[in-house]
Write an enzyme that holds these catalytic residues in place. Structure first.
Site, short mmCIF file in Angstrom:
data_model
loop_
_atom_site.label_atom_id
_atom_site.label_comp_id
_atom_site.label_asym_id
_atom_site.label_seq_id
_atom_site.Cartn_x
_atom_site.Cartn_y
_atom_site.Cartn_z
N PRO A 1 -5.37 8.28 2.27
CA PRO A 1 -6.28 7.21 2.70
C PRO A 1 -7.27 7.70 3.77
O PRO A 1 -8.34 7.12 3.92
CB PRO A 1 -5.34 6.15 3.27
CG PRO A 1 -4.04 6.38 2.57
CD PRO A 1 -3.97 7.87 2.38
N HIS B 1 6.74 12.60 0.22
CA HIS B 1 7.19 13.02 1.56
C HIS B 1 7.39 14.53 1.68
O HIS B 1 7.99 14.99 2.64
CB HIS B 1 8.51 12.31 1.92
CG HIS B 1 8.38 10.84 2.19
ND1 HIS B 1 7.98 9.96 1.23
CD2 HIS B 1 8.57 10.12 3.33
CE1 HIS B 1 7.96 8.74 1.75
NE2 HIS B 1 8.30 8.81 3.02
N LEU C 1 -0.98 0.28 10.67
CA LEU C 1 -0.54 1.16 9.59
C LEU C 1 -1.68 1.41 8.61
O LEU C 1 -1.74 0.81 7.54
CB LEU C 1 0.67 0.51 8.87
CG LEU C 1 1.65 1.46 8.21
CD1 LEU C 1 2.94 0.72 7.88
CD2 LEU C 1 1.08 2.12 6.98
N GLU D 1 1.46 6.24 13.75
CA GLU D 1 2.40 5.18 13.40
C GLU D 1 3.79 5.53 13.93
O GLU D 1 4.28 6.63 13.65
CB GLU D 1 2.44 5.02 11.87
CG GLU D 1 1.08 4.62 11.29
CD GLU D 1 0.92 4.99 9.81
OE1 GLU D 1 1.89 5.48 9.20
OE2 GLU D 1 -0.20 4.79 9.28
N GLU E 1 -4.15 4.86 7.70
CA GLU E 1 -4.48 6.24 8.07
C GLU E 1 -5.97 6.45 8.26
O GLU E 1 -6.41 7.18 9.15
CB GLU E 1 -3.93 7.22 7.03
CG GLU E 1 -2.40 7.36 7.04
CD GLU E 1 -1.67 6.18 6.40
OE1 GLU E 1 -2.33 5.33 5.76
OE2 GLU E 1 -0.43 6.11 6.55
#
Lengths: 337, 374
Positions: A89, A129, A58, A29, A60
């Site tokens: 995912p 993150h 988008l 991405e 995974e």
């Protein structure tokens, strides 16, 4: 030798791999015109085109699943998962398909897919993150799990991972992306162009590195915590404690031999990683050291890691993550024995 | 049985009705035009063999020779029809119930049972048959199929200018799989990459016990609309229509026009697996309704009426089916158990220290018993 950042070294390694082999493709991405959210693929779309640096939908699972299909026809996809916390995912595709296809096809199919994961914390990011999910994958046979800590390893290991016939998960310590170091760009090129290059590359990638020699305590680290371990060792040097630092480089396979050799020498082992300590890589190392060096140990193997709590908001991350004080505390505790 | 939504028979392409009468379709008839009487006899033979093998496998499971069996009973037309539309250099990604398709790809059917006897997880080399291994993770392979198709496109196997050299992928999955994220992602990836892949959904109306109404409120073919993929509903119990629609879909994909979604509306006449009990979730009336729509009976009637199914041929195939059953039964019992250390083989393509260490330990452990007894 050239000076590079870790991000720059991985970028240069990707470029070298793409120049060497036209079957190498990048998928992910925002890796095209943008160059990835960390700019690790910067410039590659411009030079190699959208056919080889593919901005994907988008999704995974879709990225990893289609990478598997492409590698079945001889391509060598290098997938970028944008952030560690968004890999889940794709967890099913990675653990049930990617890891097992070679086994279930009795060797008829190899899937040389590399999954790059910017991982770990310390950069003040928002939720999901800053995670360190490597142990979740190390538990699955069929995957190789590596993590470079230096620009040299970033440059070498990304190319070795791409050359390896096995699927490789490549965990990049995002907080170290802008650390600089000297990089020899010739050695790995020679390795990969020689006969049996892919085998020797895979083998080299499966070994730890003694980053600093010492005699009193062994600190085992990888990825983002290698620098921390070296800082602790430098500090303790002035206080009369000699610390050996092992940069693991590889989690699967784990280079037990290098760790155990050091444990037998120092008798004291501390494992430092950002991932939660519970059920983590450190637990596996503690177990192997206990099994193979029990009578050489002066102290229990200690772990310094994240806590069994979700990664907190960034105002708390420096308390959640292993830091110099906690590493020094662990050194004090093992030296009490 | 005037069902609505995903179970309606609205818009089904049909070239052979349940009484065995031939029908015409203004568009799809031309895609079955090339079928000769010999082709139809081959379809009939392959459907008959698939069913005989299927029944033998069920018996073997009942006798304890297989851990599990997954019957394809009732889905023979959808599988043999579509399988016969495949040609070189096409590639097939099956789910785990595509025994009929396997037959069309030249897989020796008994070999499928190695997986169900627990000897190994896959027993053919996919590249030798252009037929991937069975995938048990529902829908996961639809993404592999899409990636594979994207790679075929890159390799110049699509719209090459020589249609006879072009290829496409056909990927099989069921009604339940359409709820999986992976299937939806596969449709999206295929669409935006214009990948040459035919998504062939056999809607056999049940995901184990759950009817298709638990997966969708619209016909499954409608799923293609949202991603811009042309979609067709075909009577999956009609082998001629299944062939025609697949033939068109594969030609469409090979030509570079992009992916297609085919929904073959059929009925799982048997259980989901030998561990299932369909009496808990469906009625005898339902089963009787679909028994009248048996795909093999329908083709038989048509061919009898057309005078292209001579008794000698029927007898020949009956003997072949009996022979296949016997050979299956015998073969299954001759397969040796794998050697214990086979579990360490092919975990990785290159040596891995953990596997090597555990294997070495296990071998020492095993040897210790021999030494203790010697």
């Amino acid at each position: 030798m050239t000076t590079m950042t870790l991000a720059g070294a991985i970028n240069a390694g990707l470029r070298a791999a793409m120049e060497r082999d036209s079957k190498v493709l990048l998928m992910g991405e925002d890796i095209g015109p943008l160059g990835g959210v960390f700019r690790v693929t910067d410039g590659l779309w411009k030079d190699f085109g959208g056919e080889r640096v593919m901005d994907t939908p988008l999704a995974e699972s879709g990225i990893v699943g289609t990478a598997i299909g492409m590698s079945m026809r001889g391509y060598r996809p290098v997938v970028e998962i944008q952030f560690d916390g968004f890999i889940f995912p794709a967890f099913d595709q990675i653990t049930t398909s990617l890891a097992k296809m070679h086994y279930r096809s009795r060797g008829a199919i190899t899937l040389p897919v590399v999954i790059r994961v910017p991982f770990a914390g310390g950069i003040g990011a928002v939720e999901h993150h800053s995670e360190s999910p490597e142990a979740l994958f190390a538990h699955t046979a069929g995957l190789r799990i590596v993590s470079p800590a230096t620009p040299q390893d970033g440059f070498d290991m990304i190319q070795q991972a791409i050359a390896s016939p096995d699927p490789v998960m490549f965990f990049e310590p995002k907080a170290r992306y802008w650390d600089k170091g000297e990089v020899d760009t010739d050695r790995v090129a020679a390795q990969l162009s020689s006969e049996g290059g892919a085998s020797s590359a895979t083998d080299e990638m499966a070994h730890a590195r003694v980053a600093r020699e010492g005699s009193d305590v062994t600190i085992v680290a990888y990825g983002p915590t290698v620098r921390l371990a070296l800082q602790a060792a430098a500090l303790l040097d002035g206080e009369g404690a000699s610390v050996e630092v092992i940069d693991l480089r590889t989690i699967s396979p784990l280079d037990t031999e290098t760790v155990v050799r050091s444990a037998r020498k120092t008798g004291r082992v501390i494992v430092v990683h950002e991932a939660p300590s519970a059920f983590g890589t450190g637990a596996e190392i503690a177990s192997r050291v206990t099994e193979e060096a029990f009578f050489h140990l002066h102290a229990p193997v200690l772990r310094v890691g994240g806590f069994h709590a979700p990664y907190p908001g960034s105002k708390l991350e420096h308390d959640y993550l292993p830091n110099l004080d906690r590493v020094l505390d662990a050194v004090d505790r093992v030296l009490m024995h | 049985m005037s069902a609505t939504g995903p179970l309606s028979d609205e818009g089904l392409i049909r070239l052979l009705d349940r009484t065995g009468a031939r029908l015409e379709d203004p568009f799809f008839s031309q895609y079955a035009k090339d079928l000769t009487d010999d082709d139809l006899r081959r379809f009939w033979r392959e459907m008959t063999l698939t069913r005989a093998f299927d029944n033998e496998a069920t018996s073997l499971q009942r006798q304890g020779e297989l851990g599990l069996w997954v019957p394809a009973l009732g889905q023979e037309a959808a599988q043999i029809g579509s399988g016969n539309a495949v040609r070189k250099p096409d590639f097939v990604f099956p789910s785990y119930r595509e025994h009929g398709v396997a037959l069309t790809r030249g897989i020796d059917l008994p070999v499928i049972l190695k997986m169900f006897r627990g000897i190994e997880h896959g027993s053919w080399v996919p590249s030798e048959h252009s037929f991937h291994l069975y995938t048990l993770v529902i829908g996961a392979h639809t993404l592999h199929a899409t990636g594979y198709a994207m790679a075929m496109d890159r390799d110049g196997l699509v719209a090459s200018g020589k249609p006879e050299n072009d290829g496409a992928v056909i990927c099989y999955f069921g009604d339940g799989a359409t709820s999986q994220g992976d299937v939806n992602e596969a449709l999206i990836f295929a669409a935006v990459n214009n990948a040459p892949v035919v998504f062939f959904c056999q809607n056999n109306q049940f995901a184990i016990s759950e009817p298709t109404t638990r997966q969708s409120r619209v016909p499954l073919a409608d799923r293609g609309k949202g991603v811009g993929i042309p979609s067709v509903r075909v009577d999956g119990n009609d082998v001629i229509a299944s062939y025609a629609v697949s033939n068109w879909a594969l030609q469409y994909a090979r030509s570079g026009a992009g992916p297609v979604l085919v929904e073959a509306f059929t009925y799982r006449m048997g259980a989901h697996t030998t561990s299932d009990d369909p009496t808990r979730y469906r009625t005898r009336a339902d089963e009787a309704y679909w028994a009248e729509r048996d795909p093999i009976a329908r083709l038989t009637t048509y061919m009898e009426n057309a005078g292209i199914l001579p008794d000698e041929y029927r007898e020949e195939v009956a003997q072949e089916a009996k022979g296949l059953g016997r050979r299956t039964r015998e073969l299954v019992k001759t397969w040796p158990a794998p050697s214990k250390t086979e579990m360490f083989e092919h975990v990785y393509a290159e040596p891995h220290a953990t596997v090597d260490a555990e294997r070495a330990w296990f071998e020492r452990y095993e040897r210790s018993f021999l030494e203790a007894h010697s």
